[in-house]
Scaffold this motif. Sequence first.
Motif, PDB file in Angstrom:
ATOM      1  N   ILE A  62     100.904 -12.979  83.983  1.00 16.37           N
ATOM      2  CA  ILE A  62     100.405 -13.212  85.242  1.00 16.37           C
ATOM      3  C   ILE A  62      98.890 -13.216  85.362  1.00 16.37           C
ATOM      4  CG2 ILE A  62     100.434 -12.682  87.646  1.00 16.37           C
ATOM      5  CD1 ILE A  62     103.094 -11.140  86.943  1.00 16.37           C
ATOM      6  N   HIS A  63      98.328 -14.272  85.766  1.00 14.03           N
ATOM      7  CA  HIS A  63      97.000 -14.782  85.569  1.00 14.03           C
ATOM      8  C   HIS A  63      96.261 -13.766  86.711  1.00 14.03           C
ATOM      9  CE1 HIS A  63      92.808 -16.838  85.957  1.00 14.03           C
ATOM     10  NE2 HIS A  63      93.309 -17.568  84.680  1.00 14.03           N
ATOM     11  N   PRO A  64      95.039 -13.226  86.422  1.00 10.68           N
ATOM     12  CA  PRO A  64      94.388 -12.801  87.377  1.00 10.68           C
ATOM     13  C   PRO A  64      94.244 -13.359  89.089  1.00 10.68           C
ATOM     14  CG  PRO A  64      92.592 -13.166  85.699  1.00 10.68           C
ATOM     15  CD  PRO A  64      94.261 -13.375  85.185  1.00 10.68           C
ATOM     16  N   GLY A  91     100.395 -12.370  78.330  1.00  8.76           N
ATOM     17  CA  GLY A  91      99.167 -13.005  79.021  1.00  8.76           C
ATOM     18  C   GLY A  91      99.460 -14.448  79.101  1.00  8.76           C
ATOM     19  N   GLU A  92      98.461 -15.156  79.952  1.00  9.42           N
ATOM     20  CA  GLU A  92      97.227 -14.501  80.122  1.00  9.42           C
ATOM     21  C   GLU A  92      97.017 -13.599  81.168  1.00  9.42           C
ATOM     22  OE1 GLU A  92      95.225 -18.811  81.134  1.00  9.42           O
ATOM     23  OE2 GLU A  92      94.060 -17.133  81.201  1.00  9.42           O
ATOM     24  N   THR A  93      96.273 -12.741  81.160  1.00  9.36           N
ATOM     25  CA  THR A  93      96.044 -11.752  82.252  1.00  9.36           C
ATOM     26  C   THR A  93      94.632 -11.413  82.219  1.00  9.36           C
ATOM     27  OG1 THR A  93      96.852  -9.767  83.370  1.00  9.36           O
ATOM     28  CG2 THR A  93      96.855  -9.738  80.836  1.00  9.36           C
ATOM     29  N   VAL A 127      93.425 -12.109  76.892  1.00 13.62           N
ATOM     30  CA  VAL A 127      92.731 -11.687  77.984  1.00 13.62           C
ATOM     31  C   VAL A 127      91.679 -12.699  78.598  1.00 13.62           C
ATOM     32  CG1 VAL A 127      91.026 -10.047  78.640  1.00 13.62           C
ATOM     33  CG2 VAL A 127      92.699  -9.234  77.161  1.00 13.62           C
ATOM     34  N   HIS A 128      91.970 -13.083  79.981  1.00 13.29           N
ATOM     35  CA  HIS A 128      90.781 -13.933  80.526  1.00 13.29           C
ATOM     36  C   HIS A 128      89.928 -12.675  81.338  1.00 13.29           C
ATOM     37  CE1 HIS A 128      90.332 -17.052  83.509  1.00 13.29           C
ATOM     38  NE2 HIS A 128      89.741 -15.962  84.257  1.00 13.29           N
ATOM     39  N   CYS A 129      88.615 -13.307  81.107  1.00  7.76           N
ATOM     40  CA  CYS A 129      87.458 -12.344  81.575  1.00  7.76           C
ATOM     41  C   CYS A 129      86.502 -13.180  82.161  1.00  7.76           C
ATOM     42  CB  CYS A 129      87.013 -11.453  80.604  1.00  7.76           C
ATOM     43  SG  CYS A 129      85.478 -10.655  81.142  1.00  7.76           S
ATOM     44  N   MET A 150      90.062 -12.215  73.319  1.00  3.70           N
ATOM     45  CA  MET A 150      89.220 -12.746  74.270  1.00  3.70           C
ATOM     46  C   MET A 150      89.419 -14.008  74.364  1.00  3.70           C
ATOM     47  SD  MET A 150      88.412  -9.691  75.644  1.00  3.70           S
ATOM     48  CE  MET A 150      87.493 -10.065  76.809  1.00  3.70           C
ATOM     49  N   HIS A 151      90.142 -14.679  75.239  1.00  2.00           N
ATOM     50  CA  HIS A 151      90.076 -16.208  75.233  1.00  2.00           C
ATOM     51  C   HIS A 151      89.093 -16.745  76.163  1.00  2.00           C
ATOM     52  CE1 HIS A 151      91.464 -18.866  78.561  1.00  2.00           C
ATOM     53  NE2 HIS A 151      91.645 -17.751  79.499  1.00  2.00           N
ATOM     54  N   CYS A 152      88.757 -17.927  75.686  1.00  2.00           N
ATOM     55  CA  CYS A 152      87.656 -18.703  76.270  1.00  2.00           C
ATOM     56  C   CYS A 152      86.424 -17.658  76.355  1.00  2.00           C
ATOM     57  CB  CYS A 152      88.198 -19.410  77.494  1.00  2.00           C
ATOM     58  SG  CYS A 152      87.069 -20.518  78.478  1.00  2.00           S
ATOM     59  N   THR A 200      91.938 -24.831  73.555  1.00  2.00           N
ATOM     60  CA  THR A 200      91.415 -25.915  74.616  1.00  2.00           C
ATOM     61  C   THR A 200      91.120 -25.221  76.016  1.00  2.00           C
ATOM     62  OG1 THR A 200      93.568 -26.493  74.875  1.00  2.00           O
ATOM     63  CG2 THR A 200      92.078 -28.114  73.195  1.00  2.00           C
ATOM     64  N   ASP A 201      92.086 -24.369  76.153  1.00  2.00           N
ATOM     65  CA  ASP A 201      92.504 -24.059  77.717  1.00  2.00           C
ATOM     66  C   ASP A 201      92.782 -25.186  78.452  1.00  2.00           C
ATOM     67  OD1 ASP A 201      92.733 -22.261  79.647  1.00  2.00           O
ATOM     68  OD2 ASP A 201      90.738 -21.868  80.139  1.00  2.00           O
ATOM     69  N   CYS A 202      93.455 -26.157  77.907  1.00  3.77           N
ATOM     70  CA  CYS A 202      93.661 -27.543  78.658  1.00  3.77           C
ATOM     71  C   CYS A 202      94.678 -27.218  79.520  1.00  3.77           C
ATOM     72  CB  CYS A 202      94.183 -28.504  77.726  1.00  3.77           C
ATOM     73  SG  CYS A 202      95.909 -28.107  76.894  1.00  3.77           S
TER      74      CYS A 202
HETATM   75 ZN   LIG Z   1      92.076 -18.264  81.256  1.00  6.10          ZN
END
Ligand SMILES: [Zn+2]
Length: 255
Positions: A62-64, A91-93, A127-129, A150-152, A200-202
């Motif tokens: 579940i995304h933030p 994730g991502e979370t 992890v999305h930060c 640590m994504h993106c 990519t985070d496409c």
């Molecule tokens: Zn993200």
Amino acid sequence: MITDTHAHVFWTDFDADRQAVLERARAAEVSRMIIVGTNPDTSAQAFALCEGQTGLHPSAGIHPHDAADHGEDSRELIRELCLRPACVAVGETGLDWFKAFSPREAQVANFRWHLQLACELELPIIVHCRDAHLDTLALLREFSGVRGVMHCFTMGERELAPYLELGFYISFSGVVTYPKNIDNRAAAKVVPRERLLVETDCPFLAPQGQRGKRNEPALVRSVLEHIAHVRGDDFTQLARATSANASLLFGLPDL
Ligand SMILES: [Zn+2]
Ligand SMILES: [Zn+2]
């Protein structure tokens, strides 16, 4: 072989040409993709998309942004998906203080729940930060032994060190190709090769040259080319190394 470690190919942006997008990725030697869920619905879609497809691997989380909309029932659905053998990550979370679509307390509780789950199931966490560096670190440090990415990663060299100390992998996206992002490029230059990933985070964050257009997994190739250039590395070797890192972190089978 190139691995796009973060793609949202299930979204409606790809409804008209999803199979063509996947074929273009394979034609560009992007033969593996992690299909990352963002809530119970999209996580279920990620699993459905990956079923029977060589090189596609799903995650559930579940995304933030969605944290405030999801309670116990949603968490139970995420747990069920994470228990499936196909699942490669939780994730991502994470935390997003920039857009702040969910209140901070909800984001923290959501992130903490996912960290606990990742530890319990011994899965890596994605992890999305965004604008939440110190709070993210504080939460990661609560869970000793947690592994993940640590994504993106859009921060600089200074912020990089503590994530490396925690044993995390660092994944760069199209953001690293944007001319103004000097600090981010400096970070991409110094990440140890054995911790480096690309994504990519496409459909978001298309690399420079395609910027503003819909992104797709085939374009992770230009992220990798850019990083190889910045580091003075050989492209093919870096493609192999980052794919091997993805195999190790996510426990992927050889292709
Ligand atoms: Zn993200
Ligand atoms: Zn994402």
